[in-house]
Scaffold this motif. Structure first.
Motif, short mmCIF file in Angstrom:
data_model
loop_
_atom_site.label_atom_id
_atom_site.label_comp_id
_atom_site.label_asym_id
_atom_site.label_seq_id
_atom_site.Cartn_x
_atom_site.Cartn_y
_atom_site.Cartn_z
N GLN A 510 0.82 -1.20 0.00
CA GLN A 510 0.00 0.00 0.00
C GLN A 510 0.87 1.26 0.00
O GLN A 510 0.59 2.23 -0.69
CB GLN A 510 -0.91 0.00 1.24
N TYR A 511 1.95 1.22 0.78
CA TYR A 511 2.85 2.36 0.90
C TYR A 511 3.51 2.69 -0.45
O TYR A 511 3.73 3.86 -0.75
CB TYR A 511 3.92 2.04 1.95
N TRP A 512 3.78 1.65 -1.25
CA TRP A 512 4.54 1.86 -2.47
C TRP A 512 3.68 2.09 -3.71
O TRP A 512 4.21 2.22 -4.81
CB TRP A 512 5.47 0.66 -2.71
N LYS A 513 2.39 2.18 -3.57
CA LYS A 513 1.54 2.36 -4.75
C LYS A 513 1.91 3.62 -5.53
O LYS A 513 1.96 3.63 -6.76
CB LYS A 513 0.07 2.39 -4.35
N LYS A 514 2.16 4.73 -4.81
CA LYS A 514 2.55 5.97 -5.49
C LYS A 514 3.91 5.82 -6.16
O LYS A 514 4.15 6.39 -7.23
CB LYS A 514 2.57 7.12 -4.49
N GLY A 515 4.80 5.04 -5.55
CA GLY A 515 6.10 4.80 -6.15
C GLY A 515 5.97 4.04 -7.46
O GLY A 515 6.67 4.35 -8.44
N TYR A 516 5.09 3.05 -7.49
CA TYR A 516 4.88 2.29 -8.73
C TYR A 516 4.35 3.20 -9.83
O TYR A 516 4.77 3.13 -11.00
CB TYR A 516 3.89 1.14 -8.50
N LEU A 517 3.41 4.07 -9.47
CA LEU A 517 2.86 5.01 -10.45
C LEU A 517 3.92 5.96 -10.96
O LEU A 517 3.99 6.25 -12.17
CB LEU A 517 1.70 5.79 -9.82
N LEU A 518 4.79 6.43 -10.06
CA LEU A 518 5.83 7.36 -10.46
C LEU A 518 6.82 6.70 -11.43
O LEU A 518 7.25 7.31 -12.41
CB LEU A 518 6.58 7.87 -9.23
N LEU A 519 7.14 5.43 -11.20
CA LEU A 519 8.04 4.72 -12.12
C LEU A 519 7.39 4.55 -13.49
O LEU A 519 8.06 4.68 -14.53
CB LEU A 519 8.42 3.36 -11.54
N ALA A 520 6.09 4.26 -13.51
CA ALA A 520 5.39 4.14 -14.79
C ALA A 520 5.40 5.48 -15.53
O ALA A 520 5.62 5.54 -16.75
CB ALA A 520 3.96 3.67 -14.56
#
Length: 537
Positions: A510-520
């Motif tokens: 849950q914490y890393w969801k924004k990180g995944y979006l930023l990498l995309a």
């Protein structure tokens, strides 16, 4: 031909090499067990891990091969930037699926997971395959940097191999993974400074960035190629094989290759390991862009100075374009700075060689020596055996360097071609364990052999097929065959599949969801930069 380097250059080189040895001696004092030696007792920060990972991937093969590819290789140019689109997307896949499974098991060898999920034979086959392929690929790197040392110093190829290998072995054997990671950080900083300085010097020498781009043929300035498919049209570096094939290649390399995963396992926590992968996904592209732009400047310099290409040492009847950057360094830089440039090239080679030798040692020690040893060893005995194993693998990889020869037009292509034969099938074996309930060891091994066989057939019988597609085709073949064979054989062991997810891991997701979006989104930024470069040129 050899370039003249002065005493000041030798002094710079000598001080750097001595400094590495002193660093390894200092770090060796804190080693008490093989866990200290191989994973730093899980106490290394994410920034150091991320920079070390970048340093290994962007090694001499890249520093020599990428500018040569952009400037001179058939079909080359700025299309290499398309390859980078896959990196941030690959990091997301690793952060979600692969790394959490390995980290929670606290393994040293990533192939230990395969025994826990499948069986012993799967672990041993994948570990042995890693050792063979990675040792051979590393020999190509040693081969490339040894040619540079031979060119600049006048030493024979034999003594050039021993020079780069002996120093790396000393600090690797003594300092373990901490020496590998912290020396990589230092080496990466030196490399960036030297390459950026050389690029600035070339741009000033040639009259500005516009003049540099104007000197290149239009086809080499094309950074995006959507028209070709690479499926038998002879266009190896088209957009789709570089994006799709590159995705499978990078997920396999960063997520299943011991030389990379071992550093990620050094992190203090699951979140720190993910942070290291996240940082690598963001920071890698600016560095790749730097050495690709250096390739543009090298091509412009060669166009303005026709005698430059003629001065390159010959590889058969053709110039060895891999030596363009180091030869340019000796021609443009003053005494003292040539030594610093040599240090940068040494750094690029060592950052690849040290990590691979350490990871080869780790897999040998964990998957074979300790796995089959009866009884118990003291921690000191295991530490000494780990160092001895590192020394032996260093000798093997240096010996291989005398036999690798010429596989492709640039060393960068050679490294990727070797890896692409097996990257997809190896990833598929891990995917069978993580994504399915029915897969078992017999199916995994059968799929691995089928995927490798398909890629080998493509290499021999389908030369017009882009080797980048091997990564995707090998994955698909291995996964399909592995699953079908599993359905016909015994029930699998499921204790360590993807389906076990702790509450802490769910919170981390849950914490890393924004990180995944930023990498995309970062992949989109890379695409935009590549398009803007093409439009500007």
């Amino acid at each position: 031909m050899s370039a003249q380097i002065g005493w000041a250059d030798w002094l710079v080189i000598g001080l750097y090499l001595v400094g590495l040895i002193l660093l390894s001696l200092y770090l060796s004092r804190s080693q008490h067990s093989r866990e200290d030696y191989y994973v730093g007792n899980h106490g290394i920060g994410p920034w150091a891990i991320a920079i070390s990972t970048m340093a290994t991937q962007c090694s001499t093969s890249s520093i020599l091969g990428a500018p040569a590819f952009v400037a001179f290789a058939a079909g080359g140019g700025l299309v290499w930037l398309q390859y980078e689109l896959a990196v941030p997307l690959a990091m997301v896949a690793i952060m979600v699926f692969l790394f959490p499974a390995f980290y929670r098991l606290r393994v040293i060898s990533v192939y230990e997971y395969l025994e826990k999920r499948f069986d012993l034979k799967t672990r041993l086959i994948l570990s042995g395959l890693f050792q063979l392929v990675r040792a051979f690929a590393t020999a190509v790197t040693v081969y490339g940097i040894s040619l540079v040392i031979e060119l600049i110093t006048g030493l024979s190829f034999f003594w050039s191999v021993l020079l780069i290998g002996a120093i790396t072995l000393v600090y690797d054997v003594l300092g373990g993974i901490r020496a590998v990671i912290y020396s990589d950080v230092l080496q990466m900083l030196i490399l960036v400074v030297v390459l950026a300085g050389l690029l600035a010097l070339l741009v000033a020498e040639l009259g500005g960035i516009s003049t540099v781009f104007a000197a290149l043929p239009a086809e080499r300035l094309q950074s995006l190629d959507f028209a070709a498919s690479g499926l038998g049209d002879g266009q190896t570096f088209a957009f789709w094989p570089m994006l799709i094939g590159g995705f499978f290649l990078y997920v396999s390399y960063y997520g299943c290759d011991q030389s990379q995963v071992q550093r990620e396992l050094c992190a203090q926590s699951l979140n720190d390991g993910r942070k290291a992968l996240f940082l690598n996904g963001l920071l890698r592209f600016p560095f790749v862009l730097l050495y690709c732009l250096l390739g543009v400047a090298v091509a412009a310099f060669a166009s303005a100075h026709p005698g430059f290409v003629e001065a390159l040492p010959k590889d058969g009847a053709s110039p060895n374009y891999n030596l363009a950057v180091p030869l340019m360094m000796t021609q443009l830089l003053p005494t003292g700075l040539v030594g610093l440039a040599m240090v940068a090239l040494f750094a690029a080679a060592m950052s690849s060689l040290d990590s691979v030798i350490n990871s080869l040692s780790a897999t040998t020690m964990e998957d074979f020596i300790r796995r089959f040893h009866r009884g118990a060893w003291s921690e000191r005995t295991e530490l000494n055996l780990s160092r001895l194993t590192t020394l032996c693998w260093g000798a093997v990889t240096l010996t291989f360097a005398f036999f690798v020869g010429r596989i492709a037009d640039t060393v960068l292509e050679a490294i990727n071609i070797i890896g692409s034969l097996i990257n997809g099938p190896v990833l598929a074996v891990f995917a069978l364990g993580l994504l399915t309930r029915r897969a078992n060891g017999n199916g995994a091994v059968a799929g691995l052999l089928a995927g490798f066989g398909l890629n080998l057939y493509c290499w021999i019988a389908l030369p017009a097929l882009s080797w980048l597609w091997w990564n995707a085709f090998g994955f698909g073949c291995c996964f399909a065959v592995g699953y079908l064979v599993s359905l016909l054989s015994q029930r699998p062991h499921l204790e360590h599949g993807l389906f076990w997810r702790s509450q802490s891991q769910q919170q981390s997701d849950q914490y890393w969801k924004k990180g995944y979006l930023l990498l995309a989104l970062w992949a989109g930024v890379i695409l935009l930069v590549a398009w803007a470069l093409e439009q500007y040129a």
